[in-house]
Scaffold this motif. Sequence first.
Motif, PDB file in Angstrom:
ATOM      1  N   GLY A  18      14.237 -28.453 -59.785  1.00 15.54           N
ATOM      2  CA  GLY A  18      14.247 -28.190 -61.223  1.00 15.54           C
ATOM      3  C   GLY A  18      13.993 -26.745 -61.531  1.00 15.54           C
ATOM      4  N   ASP A  19      13.836 -26.468 -62.802  1.00 13.97           N
ATOM      5  CA  ASP A  19      13.709 -25.100 -63.282  1.00 13.97           C
ATOM      6  C   ASP A  19      12.289 -24.559 -63.050  1.00 13.97           C
ATOM      7  OD1 ASP A  19      14.593 -22.797 -64.510  1.00 13.97           O
ATOM      8  OD2 ASP A  19      13.774 -23.411 -66.441  1.00 13.97           O
ATOM      9  N   ILE A  20      12.138 -23.251 -62.760  1.00 17.02           N
ATOM     10  CA  ILE A  20      10.831 -22.592 -62.516  1.00 17.02           C
ATOM     11  C   ILE A  20       9.941 -22.664 -63.741  1.00 17.02           C
ATOM     12  CG2 ILE A  20      11.651 -20.273 -63.188  1.00 17.02           C
ATOM     13  CD1 ILE A  20       9.212 -20.908 -60.330  1.00 17.02           C
ATOM     14  N   SER A  21      10.587 -22.719 -64.928  1.00 18.95           N
ATOM     15  CA  SER A  21       9.795 -22.706 -66.176  1.00 18.95           C
ATOM     16  C   SER A  21       8.893 -23.937 -66.265  1.00 18.95           C
ATOM     17  CB  SER A  21      10.712 -22.622 -67.397  1.00 18.95           C
ATOM     18  OG  SER A  21      11.594 -23.722 -67.382  1.00 18.95           O
ATOM     19  N   ARG A  22       9.298 -25.058 -65.654  1.00 17.48           N
ATOM     20  CA  ARG A  22       8.454 -26.266 -65.683  1.00 17.48           C
ATOM     21  C   ARG A  22       7.139 -26.003 -64.953  1.00 17.48           C
ATOM     22  NH1 ARG A  22      10.826 -31.392 -63.201  1.00 17.48           N
ATOM     23  NH2 ARG A  22       8.857 -32.327 -63.810  1.00 17.48           N
ATOM     24  N   LYS A  23       7.266 -25.388 -63.767  1.00 18.84           N
ATOM     25  CA  LYS A  23       6.069 -25.086 -62.975  1.00 18.84           C
ATOM     26  C   LYS A  23       5.176 -24.092 -63.714  1.00 18.84           C
ATOM     27  CE  LYS A  23       7.925 -25.980 -58.378  1.00 18.84           C
ATOM     28  NZ  LYS A  23       8.246 -25.437 -57.070  1.00 18.84           N
ATOM     29  N   ARG A  24       5.842 -23.081 -64.296  1.00 20.06           N
ATOM     30  CA  ARG A  24       5.071 -22.047 -64.991  1.00 20.06           C
ATOM     31  C   ARG A  24       4.280 -22.645 -66.159  1.00 20.06           C
ATOM     32  NH1 ARG A  24       8.818 -17.522 -65.665  1.00 20.06           N
ATOM     33  NH2 ARG A  24       8.430 -17.079 -63.477  1.00 20.06           N
ATOM     34  N   LYS A  25       4.918 -23.572 -66.855  1.00 13.96           N
ATOM     35  CA  LYS A  25       4.285 -24.208 -68.013  1.00 13.96           C
ATOM     36  C   LYS A  25       3.023 -24.960 -67.582  1.00 13.96           C
ATOM     37  CE  LYS A  25       5.506 -27.575 -71.584  1.00 13.96           C
ATOM     38  NZ  LYS A  25       6.537 -28.539 -71.966  1.00 13.96           N
ATOM     39  N   LEU A  26       3.131 -25.704 -66.451  1.00 11.42           N
ATOM     40  CA  LEU A  26       1.968 -26.447 -65.948  1.00 11.42           C
ATOM     41  C   LEU A  26       0.835 -25.501 -65.523  1.00 11.42           C
ATOM     42  CD1 LEU A  26       3.792 -29.175 -63.841  1.00 11.42           C
ATOM     43  CD2 LEU A  26       2.392 -29.589 -65.851  1.00 11.42           C
ATOM     44  N   LEU A  27       1.217 -24.403 -64.860  1.00  9.44           N
ATOM     45  CA  LEU A  27       0.201 -23.431 -64.410  1.00  9.44           C
ATOM     46  C   LEU A  27      -0.485 -22.763 -65.596  1.00  9.44           C
ATOM     47  CD1 LEU A  27       2.130 -21.864 -61.399  1.00  9.44           C
ATOM     48  CD2 LEU A  27       0.045 -23.216 -61.246  1.00  9.44           C
ATOM     49  N   GLU A  28       0.301 -22.442 -66.639  1.00 11.86           N
ATOM     50  CA  GLU A  28      -0.286 -21.817 -67.846  1.00 11.86           C
ATOM     51  C   GLU A  28      -1.274 -22.772 -68.509  1.00 11.86           C
ATOM     52  OE1 GLU A  28      -0.087 -18.839 -69.256  1.00 11.86           O
ATOM     53  OE2 GLU A  28       1.132 -18.089 -67.592  1.00 11.86           O
ATOM     54  N   LYS A  29      -0.902 -24.045 -68.541  1.00 13.42           N
ATOM     55  CA  LYS A  29      -1.757 -25.064 -69.163  1.00 13.42           C
ATOM     56  C   LYS A  29      -3.076 -25.179 -68.385  1.00 13.42           C
ATOM     57  CE  LYS A  29      -1.480 -29.854 -70.753  1.00 13.42           C
ATOM     58  NZ  LYS A  29      -0.746 -31.111 -70.591  1.00 13.42           N
ATOM     59  N   GLN A  30      -2.946 -25.154 -67.044  1.00  7.43           N
ATOM     60  CA  GLN A  30      -4.147 -25.230 -66.200  1.00  7.43           C
ATOM     61  C   GLN A  30      -5.042 -24.005 -66.424  1.00  7.43           C
ATOM     62  OE1 GLN A  30      -3.661 -24.648 -61.974  1.00  7.43           O
ATOM     63  NE2 GLN A  30      -5.206 -26.163 -61.480  1.00  7.43           N
ATOM     64  N   LYS A  31      -4.398 -22.840 -66.547  1.00 10.71           N
ATOM     65  CA  LYS A  31      -5.132 -21.587 -66.739  1.00 10.71           C
ATOM     66  C   LYS A  31      -5.952 -21.628 -68.035  1.00 10.71           C
ATOM     67  CE  LYS A  31      -4.099 -16.632 -66.789  1.00 10.71           C
ATOM     68  NZ  LYS A  31      -2.966 -15.694 -66.820  1.00 10.71           N
ATOM     69  N   GLU A  32      -5.324 -22.160 -69.095  1.00 13.83           N
ATOM     70  CA  GLU A  32      -6.012 -22.289 -70.395  1.00 13.83           C
ATOM     71  C   GLU A  32      -7.234 -23.201 -70.264  1.00 13.83           C
ATOM     72  OE1 GLU A  32      -5.723 -20.997 -73.522  1.00 13.83           O
ATOM     73  OE2 GLU A  32      -4.436 -19.551 -72.495  1.00 13.83           O
ATOM     74  N   GLY A  33      -7.003 -24.312 -69.554  1.00 16.95           N
ATOM     75  CA  GLY A  33      -8.098 -25.279 -69.364  1.00 16.95           C
ATOM     76  C   GLY A  33      -9.266 -24.657 -68.613  1.00 16.95           C
ATOM     77  N   LYS A  34      -8.954 -23.887 -67.556  1.00 15.98           N
ATOM     78  CA  LYS A  34     -10.001 -23.228 -66.763  1.00 15.98           C
ATOM     79  C   LYS A  34     -10.781 -22.235 -67.620  1.00 15.98           C
ATOM     80  CE  LYS A  34      -8.893 -24.643 -62.457  1.00 15.98           C
ATOM     81  NZ  LYS A  34      -9.703 -25.702 -61.900  1.00 15.98           N
TER      82      LYS A  34
END
Length: 597
Positions: free
Chosen positions: A557-573
């Motif tokens: 799939g597209d890289i943007s999906r992974k990036r979105k999940l990582l950004e969400k995790q970063k916000e949570g941290k």
Amino acid sequence: MKHIRNFCIIAHIDHGKSTLADRLLQTTNTISEREMMDQVLDDMDLEREKGITIKSHAIQINYQYTDKQQYTLNLIDTPGHVDFSYEVSRALAACEGALLVVDAAQGIQAQTISNLYLAIDNDLEIIPVINKIDMDGAMIEEVKDQIVDLIGCKPEDILLASGRTGLGVDKILEAIVERIPAPVGNSEEPLQALIFDSVFNNFRGIIVYYRIMNGKIRKGDKIKFVSTGQEYQADEVGILKLKMTETSEVAAGDVGYVITGIKNAKEVKVGDTITLAAHPTREVIKGFEEVKPMVFAGIFPVETDAFEELRDCMDKLQLNDASLTYELETSQALGFGFRCGFLGMLHMEIIQERLEREFNQTVITTVPNVSFVAYTSKGERVLVNNPTEMPDPSRIDRIEEPFIKAQIITKPEYIGNIMTLCLGKRGILINQSYLTQTRVELIFEMPLTEIVFDFYDKLKSQTRGYASFDYHPIGYRDADIVKMDILLNAEKVDALSALIHRSRANDFGRKLCEKLKELLPRQQFLIAIQAAIGAKIVARENISAMRKDVTAKCYGGDISRKRKLLEKQKEGKKRMRQIGAVEVPQEAFLAVLKLDD
């Protein structure tokens, strides 16, 4: 009274005081063979395990001097370690003479000299004894010369003995009777007794040990403690055999105990005078000097609910150890606890052990430090016992730290090592003198802060155990002291703060951050450990966050999906880090004590 002798045994640590006391008790049949064991007077498990005496112990011995005449000998066995010298000073106040015991293989050591001076200050008759003469490395003639130089006695006055085999013990008992003067006092005068110790018994209350100077005390007497002014009924009086032995009265010159059913620890002060309520004495006995704590540390209960229980335990422990001082303290990290004053690091370790063993208290001990004096720009004098009491640096004019005079006795081959160690600890060499060809005495002036942590252990390892160390305070001097804070995610942990000399602050801060990085458990978020002096950060370590692999479920799939999940995790941290609290384990507080240089 002319058939009473009061004496104590003084020596350096491990020169055989307790073993010699065992032989004195055995030779005079004071205790039966069935009751006999090593260190019979040391009744604490801790004392047996470590092989040291922590408490002074009094016992009465009946000794048949000649066929017709029996003498009563009151023996007080004393500790040898420098941290328990207050116990020694109290024992000396209750005696007329002292056995000065010197190990035949080790000779005169630092604590031998300081205990001897304490005894001379109290005008005691000194009987020098060379112990362990049966050992292979015994240097009897050499040690004799050392004692003659130190005391100025005749060589024939020095007794030779072996505490292990009992050799020469008869001669010691004869010398006690012949050389130590009988106590002076009058049984007919008003009661005047010096309290030199006390213990707490769960069933009987506080048991007070005293030495009577004048008068007598009978069962049922109404007695008065002079310093508190309180009056009590003497429910039981007696003398101290291996166990307490009740008698109808205790007269002048003797050592005994009294039970009055007192339950409040504050009502008994060691060094106080006991007198009769009906016929009080006019003179108060000059007790011993007030105890001067050297090292301060906070003691806190692990469970905050256990604070009241800990307070009761501290009261009871202080009765048994008058050199412990404490006051209330609160800490943001640890809650309610006590700021305790100790005579040294061994003393602190023993108190902690006793709280755990005798009272089942699990406690957290904070970083030990000494008390400083800060002078503000307005000229006010502020005593700083712990880092939280330090005034704002902008208001401080100057800070003074306590200095000590350290006396080290060692072999000539270790002089270089000791010089390096002491000068590295900001010491100033005052004097160096040879006591004999194989003994050298070094006198240093050093800041007390530098010897609080690990100086004694380092001295032992640098000299392979061939150095003895003793010290006494000599006042305060100007110093460049700064307060170092430890921050966890920008939050100060007040229990880890320390007052330290500026020259060592950066190094200390860096090591402490590295140590905490090893000990603090990892969290779901990043932890920043910083050491700060004021607003300046001098060291930093990061503990990286534990991470869940949120991209594991993405197949292609597209890289943007992974990036979105990582950004969400970063916000949570990030949010977690703002509200997350860092738990500091008990080992972290103790780690500060064991920072290796």
